[in-house]
Scaffold this active site. Sequence first.
Site, short mmCIF file in Angstrom:
data_model
loop_
_atom_site.label_atom_id
_atom_site.label_comp_id
_atom_site.label_asym_id
_atom_site.label_seq_id
_atom_site.Cartn_x
_atom_site.Cartn_y
_atom_site.Cartn_z
N GLY A 1 8.03 4.66 1.13
CA GLY A 1 6.70 5.77 1.48
C GLY A 1 7.32 6.82 2.35
N ARG B 1 -7.40 2.88 15.56
CA ARG B 1 -7.54 4.25 16.34
C ARG B 1 -8.79 4.27 17.48
NH1 ARG B 1 -5.38 8.72 11.88
NH2 ARG B 1 -3.19 8.37 11.75
N CYS C 1 -2.23 13.26 12.66
CA CYS C 1 -0.80 13.68 12.38
C CYS C 1 -1.31 14.86 13.20
CB CYS C 1 0.19 14.09 11.06
SG CYS C 1 -1.13 14.43 9.87
N SER D 1 1.73 17.49 1.77
CA SER D 1 2.44 15.66 2.38
C SER D 1 1.87 14.81 3.39
CB SER D 1 3.86 16.26 3.13
OG SER D 1 3.90 16.66 4.21
N LYS E 1 -11.83 12.85 12.91
CA LYS E 1 -11.34 12.06 13.86
C LYS E 1 -9.81 13.29 15.10
CE LYS E 1 -9.05 9.16 9.70
NZ LYS E 1 -8.05 10.00 8.27
N HIS F 1 2.17 21.21 9.56
CA HIS F 1 1.24 21.24 9.75
C HIS F 1 1.31 22.59 10.55
CE1 HIS F 1 0.19 18.52 7.44
NE2 HIS F 1 -1.19 16.95 8.09
#
Length: 340
Positions: free
Chosen positions: A12, A99, A130, A160, A215, A243
Amino acid sequence: MGYKVAVVGATGNVGREMLNILAERQFPVDEITALASRKSLGTEVSFGDTTLKTKDLDTFDFTGWDIALFAIGSDATKIYAPKAAAAGCVVIDNSSLYRYDPMVPLIVPEVNPDAIVDYSKKNIIANPNCSTAQMVVALKPLHDRARIKRVVVSTYQAVSGAGAGGADELWDQTKSIYNPVDEKPATKFTKQIAFNVIPHIDVFLDDGSTKEEWKMVAETKKIVDKDIKVTATCVRVPVFVGHSESVNIEFEEFLDEDEARDILREAPGVMVVDKREDGGYITPVECVGDYATFVSRIRQDSTIDNGLSLWCVSDNLRKGAALNAVQIAEVLGQRCLKKG
């Protein structure tokens, strides 16, 4: 002497990037293996100048391996991470599965490296979302100086971040706009992503926020300070990699923008590019392939007593995922594991 390292999900985007970064940073590896699902068995991936053929994750024995970097999503991680951990291999997991587990440390090495000692409770360490990872790298040095009360963040997240399928959909839709006969309806995203923005990442929750926004709230509290109030709006934009975030911060005491700029210039993992002129800031295109979290547009917010605003950009496949995982492995090796 080095470590025996497994990269799980090596075919990946994030898994391949993990292999690249392990090689780039010359992580001390005695032996490395690339693992993937059976359908990808034998696929070749690169580790520096070496070509690896993927092995079957389902039949792999983690006994004797030191570290496993996981990049396979929560469902598969739920099956294989406990197996690896039980075999004595420390799992560094990029999914969201662990997490929020109080027994599992959630680590950004520039921010809370000391928390890594708790890895032994489950033999698992979690990698943050991310969008959270890059933001907290910028927040932590400012919080240490003036203590943050509240953060308002709007994200502009690359496709992405949704995996290879997200990048493919942007590419295909962009081409189809110039060739209407070959129409490409939205399948990966909820609406057309080409030449558009979508204020929706992950599922909606009962309070109207999305899980991606939740999150950022929960992870910032766990990584930096449970008392920080965070509100987020997360938006998918037609950018392939990188980002971006517009971050507004309210502090408990006054922090001058010039001092904030100086603090961030000295902060680990941060690169300040902040000139008040055309092009004196960093955009997603310019951050691709870089390790840094770039901060620009640092300025006082005159609408509140102790406020600053800033612009934050980072390569989401690197700092937001693969790099942070490798950095965790580096801290783990330095502080907790014995080589060879």
